[in-house]
Structures are given as structure tokens and as C-alpha cells.
Scaffold this motif. Structure first.
Motif, PDB file in Angstrom:
ATOM      1  N   ARG A  66       0.831  -1.212   0.000  1.00  0.00           N
ATOM      2  CA  ARG A  66       0.000   0.000   0.000  1.00  0.00           C
ATOM      3  C   ARG A  66       0.862   1.257   0.000  1.00  0.00           C
ATOM      4  N   CYS A  67       1.924   1.251   0.765  1.00  0.00           N
ATOM      5  CA  CYS A  67       2.838   2.404   0.782  1.00  0.00           C
ATOM      6  C   CYS A  67       3.520   2.566  -0.566  1.00  0.00           C
ATOM      7  N   ASP A  68       4.001   1.468  -1.084  1.00  0.00           N
ATOM      8  CA  ASP A  68       4.719   1.493  -2.355  1.00  0.00           C
ATOM      9  C   ASP A  68       3.820   2.016  -3.466  1.00  0.00           C
ATOM     10  N   GLN A  69       2.617   1.524  -3.511  1.00  0.00           N
ATOM     11  CA  GLN A  69       1.655   1.967  -4.515  1.00  0.00           C
ATOM     12  C   GLN A  69       1.246   3.421  -4.270  1.00  0.00           C
ATOM     13  N   GLY A  70       1.057   3.785  -3.009  1.00  0.00           N
ATOM     14  CA  GLY A  70       0.714   5.159  -2.668  1.00  0.00           C
ATOM     15  C   GLY A  70       1.788   6.140  -3.104  1.00  0.00           C
ATOM     16  N   MET A  71       3.050   5.765  -2.917  1.00  0.00           N
ATOM     17  CA  MET A  71       4.156   6.622  -3.342  1.00  0.00           C
ATOM     18  C   MET A  71       4.169   6.750  -4.864  1.00  0.00           C
ATOM     19  N   LEU A  72       3.994   5.642  -5.552  1.00  0.00           N
ATOM     20  CA  LEU A  72       3.979   5.668  -7.010  1.00  0.00           C
ATOM     21  C   LEU A  72       2.862   6.557  -7.539  1.00  0.00           C
ATOM     22  N   TYR A  73       1.665   6.411  -7.012  1.00  0.00           N
ATOM     23  CA  TYR A  73       0.538   7.218  -7.472  1.00  0.00           C
ATOM     24  C   TYR A  73       0.730   8.696  -7.119  1.00  0.00           C
ATOM     25  N   PHE A  74       1.324   8.950  -5.967  1.00  0.00           N
ATOM     26  CA  PHE A  74       1.630  10.326  -5.558  1.00  0.00           C
ATOM     27  C   PHE A  74       2.580  10.966  -6.565  1.00  0.00           C
ATOM     28  N   VAL A  75       3.621  10.243  -6.941  1.00  0.00           N
ATOM     29  CA  VAL A  75       4.603  10.768  -7.906  1.00  0.00           C
ATOM     30  C   VAL A  75       3.962  10.940  -9.277  1.00  0.00           C
ATOM     31  N   TRP A  76       3.184   9.974  -9.704  1.00  0.00           N
ATOM     32  CA  TRP A  76       2.533  10.098 -11.011  1.00  0.00           C
ATOM     33  C   TRP A  76       1.619  11.318 -11.053  1.00  0.00           C
ATOM     34  N   GLU A  77       0.874  11.550  -9.978  1.00  0.00           N
ATOM     35  CA  GLU A  77       0.001  12.725  -9.949  1.00  0.00           C
ATOM     36  C   GLU A  77       0.824  14.006  -9.921  1.00  0.00           C
ATOM     37  N   TYR A  78       1.872  14.034  -9.133  1.00  0.00           N
ATOM     38  CA  TYR A  78       2.754  15.203  -9.074  1.00  0.00           C
ATOM     39  C   TYR A  78       3.311  15.515 -10.461  1.00  0.00           C
ATOM     40  N   ARG A  79       3.722  14.484 -11.157  1.00  0.00           N
ATOM     41  CA  ARG A  79       4.325  14.684 -12.476  1.00  0.00           C
ATOM     42  C   ARG A  79       3.333  15.257 -13.490  1.00  0.00           C
ATOM     43  N   GLN A  80       2.051  15.043 -13.291  1.00  0.00           N
ATOM     44  CA  GLN A  80       1.048  15.594 -14.209  1.00  0.00           C
ATOM     45  C   GLN A  80       1.129  17.114 -14.275  1.00  0.00           C
ATOM     46  N   GLY A  81       1.558  17.742 -13.189  1.00  0.00           N
ATOM     47  CA  GLY A  81       1.638  19.200 -13.138  1.00  0.00           C
ATOM     48  C   GLY A  81       2.948  19.772 -13.651  1.00  0.00           C
ATOM     49  N   LEU A  82       3.908  18.913 -13.939  1.00  0.00           N
ATOM     50  CA  LEU A  82       5.200  19.400 -14.447  1.00  0.00           C
ATOM     51  C   LEU A  82       5.157  19.552 -15.953  1.00  0.00           C
ATOM     52  N   LYS A  83       5.733  20.621 -16.415  1.00  0.00           N
ATOM     53  CA  LYS A  83       5.764  20.878 -17.861  1.00  0.00           C
ATOM     54  C   LYS A  83       7.167  21.326 -18.266  1.00  0.00           C
ATOM     55  N   GLY A  84       7.512  21.096 -19.514  1.00  0.00           N
ATOM     56  CA  GLY A  84       8.754  21.600 -20.087  1.00  0.00           C
ATOM     57  C   GLY A  84      10.006  21.174 -19.350  1.00  0.00           C
ATOM     58  N   ASP A  85      10.848  22.176 -19.024  1.00  0.00           N
ATOM     59  CA  ASP A  85      12.134  21.902 -18.383  1.00  0.00           C
ATOM     60  C   ASP A  85      11.981  21.275 -17.001  1.00  0.00           C
ATOM     61  N   LEU A  86      10.951  21.664 -16.271  1.00  0.00           N
ATOM     62  CA  LEU A  86      10.740  21.070 -14.941  1.00  0.00           C
ATOM     63  C   LEU A  86      10.531  19.563 -15.044  1.00  0.00           C
ATOM     64  N   GLU A  87       9.734  19.154 -16.009  1.00  0.00           N
ATOM     65  CA  GLU A  87       9.494  17.724 -16.190  1.00  0.00           C
ATOM     66  C   GLU A  87      10.770  17.015 -16.631  1.00  0.00           C
ATOM     67  N   LYS A  88      11.518  17.612 -17.540  1.00  0.00           N
ATOM     68  CA  LYS A  88      12.765  17.010 -18.011  1.00  0.00           C
ATOM     69  C   LYS A  88      13.760  16.839 -16.862  1.00  0.00           C
ATOM     70  N   LYS A  89      13.873  17.855 -16.010  1.00  0.00           N
ATOM     71  CA  LYS A  89      14.783  17.781 -14.865  1.00  0.00           C
ATOM     72  C   LYS A  89      14.341  16.696 -13.887  1.00  0.00           C
ATOM     73  N   PHE A  90      13.053  16.610 -13.655  1.00  0.00           N
ATOM     74  CA  PHE A  90      12.510  15.602 -12.756  1.00  0.00           C
ATOM     75  C   PHE A  90      12.826  14.198 -13.272  1.00  0.00           C
ATOM     76  N   VAL A  91      12.538  13.943 -14.532  1.00  0.00           N
ATOM     77  CA  VAL A  91      12.792  12.633 -15.130  1.00  0.00           C
ATOM     78  C   VAL A  91      14.289  12.328 -15.123  1.00  0.00           C
ATOM     79  N   HIS A  92      15.099  13.327 -15.437  1.00  0.00           N
ATOM     80  CA  HIS A  92      16.557  13.132 -15.436  1.00  0.00           C
ATOM     81  C   HIS A  92      17.054  12.746 -14.040  1.00  0.00           C
ATOM     82  N   ALA A  93      16.555  13.411 -13.020  1.00  0.00           N
ATOM     83  CA  ALA A  93      16.969  13.102 -11.642  1.00  0.00           C
ATOM     84  C   ALA A  93      16.575  11.666 -11.272  1.00  0.00           C
ATOM     85  N   ILE A  94      15.394  11.242 -11.668  1.00  0.00           N
ATOM     86  CA  ILE A  94      14.964   9.863 -11.389  1.00  0.00           C
ATOM     87  C   ILE A  94      15.837   8.877 -12.155  1.00  0.00           C
TER      88      ILE A  94
END
Length: 117
Positions: A66-94
Motif C-alpha cells: 500500500r505504501c509502495d503503490q501510494g508513493m507511485l501514485y503520488f509521484v505520477w500525480e505530481y508529475r502531471q503538473g510538471l511541464k517543459g524543463d521542470l518535467e525534463k529535470k525531474f525525469v533526469h533526476a529519477i
């Protein structure tokens, strides 16, 4: 947060967890609908998991999932709001984190207890 959770996952679920689990964070997906906010759902799952760890010492099973899935869904939702360079930086860091060998990832300073004296 992702680094912290991955370290917890490796410590509680053993070798191999880091690379397998990290790959899912790079994906851009829509999480399923939730009755509550992602942060609240994740917090509740983490609090329950902590309680189970303290009371029974159990590190896996449904409570971890439940925690693992909760973290994944939290990150996926967070990523929906990232655009352009912010999203690229986020993906690069991961991707950088994911590409680290597990032993190197575990040596990274994430928690206060990771600091050398």
C-alpha cells in the motif's frame, strides 16, 4: 521522497528492489481515481506501515505494498503538473538515481542517520 522510499524498500524488501521499483517512477501515467488526496492516502499508508513495523516487525506484505503503490501514485500525480524543463529535470533526476548501483544508492545521504560523524 523517492530516494527515501527506495532506501526503505531495499532495507525492508532486500536486494534488487531499487532498480525494479525505480523504473516505474520514470513512466508518465495517470494514477487511478482516489477518494482522498494522494498525500493523505500516502500519509495514512505510511503511518499504518510504521505501526505494523513497530508492533510486529513485519516489513513486507499488504502494508508495504500500500505504501509502495501510494508513493507511485503520488509521484505520477505530481508529475502531471510538471511541464517543459521542470518535467525534463525531474525525469533526469529519477533516471540518474535509477542508474546507480544499489550499493551506491544505499550510500547516498538521504536521512540524517546517513550522515558521517
Amino acid at each position: 521522497m523517492i530516494k527515501a522510499w527506495k532506501k526503505i524498500g531495499v532495507l525492508t524488501n532486500g536486494p534488487g528492489y531499487h532498480r525494479k521499483a525505480s523504473a516505474y517512477y520514470v513512466m508518465k501515467r495517470d494514477p487511478p481515481n482516489s477518494a482522498d488526496t494522494r498525500s493523505k492516502t500516502l500519509l495514512n499508508a505510511l503511518q499504518t506501515y510504521l505501526s505494523v513495523l513497530q508492533n510486529s516487525g513485519s516489513t513486507g506484505g499488504d502494508f508495504f505494498t500500500r505504501c509502495d503503490q501510494g508513493m507511485l501514485y503520488f509521484v505520477w500525480e505530481y508529475r502531471q503538473g510538471l511541464k517543459g524543463d521542470l518535467e525534463k529535470k525531474f525525469v533526469h533526476a529519477i533516471q540518474e538515481w535509477m542508474s546507480l548501483p544499489e550499493d551506491k544508492a544505499m550510500q547516498q545521504e538521504v536521512f540524517n542517520m546517513d550522515r558521517s560523524v
